[in-house]
Write a protein that holds these residues in place. Structure first.
Motif, mmCIF file in Angstrom:
data_model
loop_
_atom_site.group_PDB
_atom_site.id
_atom_site.type_symbol
_atom_site.label_atom_id
_atom_site.label_comp_id
_atom_site.label_asym_id
_atom_site.label_seq_id
_atom_site.Cartn_x
_atom_site.Cartn_y
_atom_site.Cartn_z
ATOM 1 N N CYS A 23 -6.106 -1.309 -2.976
ATOM 2 C CA CYS A 23 -6.758 -1.784 -1.497
ATOM 3 C C CYS A 23 -7.688 -2.033 -2.756
ATOM 4 O O CYS A 23 -8.527 -3.063 -1.507
ATOM 5 N N TRP A 44 0.734 -1.741 -0.033
ATOM 6 C CA TRP A 44 0.365 -0.038 0.027
ATOM 7 C C TRP A 44 0.801 1.213 0.274
ATOM 8 O O TRP A 44 0.196 2.137 -0.940
ATOM 9 N N SER A 75 -8.657 1.021 3.226
ATOM 10 C CA SER A 75 -7.324 2.485 2.864
ATOM 11 C C SER A 75 -7.832 3.397 4.423
ATOM 12 O O SER A 75 -6.591 3.515 4.677
#
Length: 158
Positions: free
Chosen positions: A75, A62, A82
């Motif tokens: 995500c 991420w 997120s």
């Protein structure tokens, strides 16, 4: 666990694990897409079946996606929250600030993450703190090899 991560120079993934234990699970499991969600999570933990290391890998992916302005898509594709990943990121920053404030780490925090990619070491640090023999906190402290006694005989736990 944070102190051990700093001592053993694997602080980066340990901060992620500790932050992840403080917030809700970032892996989403929508009822109508449960199989796809489980498959996405399995990609992060396939090698070692560790939810903690799966979280570390998901967070690192991420962060890389965020650097390329693709965090939302990352995500979405991996059934991750997120909002939860942002909360983990915020907690990690707070941990880093606090560790610097108490003098455990200096301004060059990369030094304390030199062994972060050694999964056996990271697993050992996580295991040493989370393993319990009994049900109570005191049992965990007494049975752990990573404990210290104060001059008055009290147990310190980090």
């Amino acid at each position: 666990m944070l102190i051990l991560g700093a001592i053993f120079n694997c602080l980066d993934p340990i901060m992620t694990v500790v932050a992840g234990l403080s917030v809700r699970d970032p892996f989403l499991m929508p009822a109508d897409k449960k199989d796809l969600a489980e498959s996405a999570k399995a990609q992060f933990s396939a090698r070692d079946y560790s939810d903690h290391l799966a979280l570390v890998r998901a967070y690192e992916g991420w962060k890389e996606a965020e650097a390329q302005q693709a965090g939302y898509e990352y995500c979405w594709q991996n059934f991750l929250s997120s909002q939860t990943l942002r909360a983990i990121d915020s907690l990690r920053k707070q941990f880093c600030y606090l560790l610097k404030d108490i003098g455990l780490v200096d301004h060059n925090s990369e030094t304390y993450s030199r062994w972060s990619h050694e999964e056996h070491l990271v697993r050992a640090v996580i295991h040493s703190v989370l393993t319990t023999k009994g049900k109570g906190k005191r049992d965990r402290m007494i049975d752990s090899p990573l404990r210290a006694l104060t001059p008055k005989g009290r147990i310190l736990w980090c």
